[in-house]
Design an enzyme around this catalytic site. Sequence first.
Site, PDB file in Angstrom:
ATOM      1  N   TYR A 252      -1.098  -0.734  10.718  1.00 27.05           N
ATOM      2  CA  TYR A 252      -1.376  -1.146   9.341  1.00 27.05           C
ATOM      3  C   TYR A 252      -0.240  -0.742   8.414  1.00 27.05           C
ATOM      4  CZ  TYR A 252      -3.672  -1.431   4.796  1.00 27.05           C
ATOM      5  OH  TYR A 252      -3.984  -1.725   3.486  1.00 27.05           O
TER       6      TYR A 252
ATOM      7  N   SER B 187       0.845  -1.190   0.000  1.00 22.90           N
ATOM      8  CA  SER B 187       0.000   0.000   0.000  1.00 22.90           C
ATOM      9  C   SER B 187       0.880   1.240   0.000  1.00 22.90           C
ATOM     10  CB  SER B 187      -0.896   0.015   1.251  1.00 22.90           C
ATOM     11  OG  SER B 187      -1.536   1.262   1.410  1.00 22.90           O
TER      12      SER B 187
END
Length: 258
Positions: free
Chosen positions: A137, A111
Amino acid sequence: RTILACRSRERGQAAVEEIQRATGNPNVLLRIVDISNMASVRRFAKQIQQEEKRLDILVNNAGVTGLPFSITSEGLEQTFATNYLGPFLLTNLLLDTMKGSAPARIVNVSSFRHVGGMVNVKHLAGEERPKNFDQCYSSTKLMNILFTNELARRLQATGVTANSLNPGIVRTEIMRHFNWLIRLLFSIASIFFTSAEEGAASTIYCAVSEEVADITGKYFDSDCRLVLPSAAARDPGLERKLWEESERLTGLTESGRM
């Protein structure tokens, strides 16, 4: 022949049927695995090795966020186990099959959020807590890239490539573990996000494009372009340190076998 690995049998079966309808390919199979549980990962890998003679493409796309800090029964922090350690173990367990299927490709979905991550190996077993959900995350996504880079180095001359990518800002259910207000705001903002189908473009590109056939250890953006990830994601020292600690926590030997 395509295998969809999923934790939920109900959701997984629905996805299988949707893929079969869209492609006309009946050879789409569902296999159940809890990627956050290393014992489940080992059982799944063994099943694949017993059932499949070849494994041409492996896509690791597990990703959760918003989970409360939690230690699994195996002594691993839940989010790090799901997003990073499970895929790390699974990939290593399937390497022999992939080498025997060469040319083969490993694709790890990261990401753009990796830029906010950090590598603290004490996070993996919950010995220290990340500051918040966002850092947790982001750190797992940074680890996905570091893992890919070190894996590519170790796979040189085997015919197996490994690349990572950023799918972009995609309209999914990833925020389902947050409170109702955050989910509402995300839902409103999601009208500007790409669809799940559009968000899969860079993953598919890395998995099947002839242009990527000989590329390994690289990072692609959501427009399928080669780009440089953050400086931390290009640190060979961090790559080796993370790999060694991941081997220890997942129980892998130096050869990559259990």
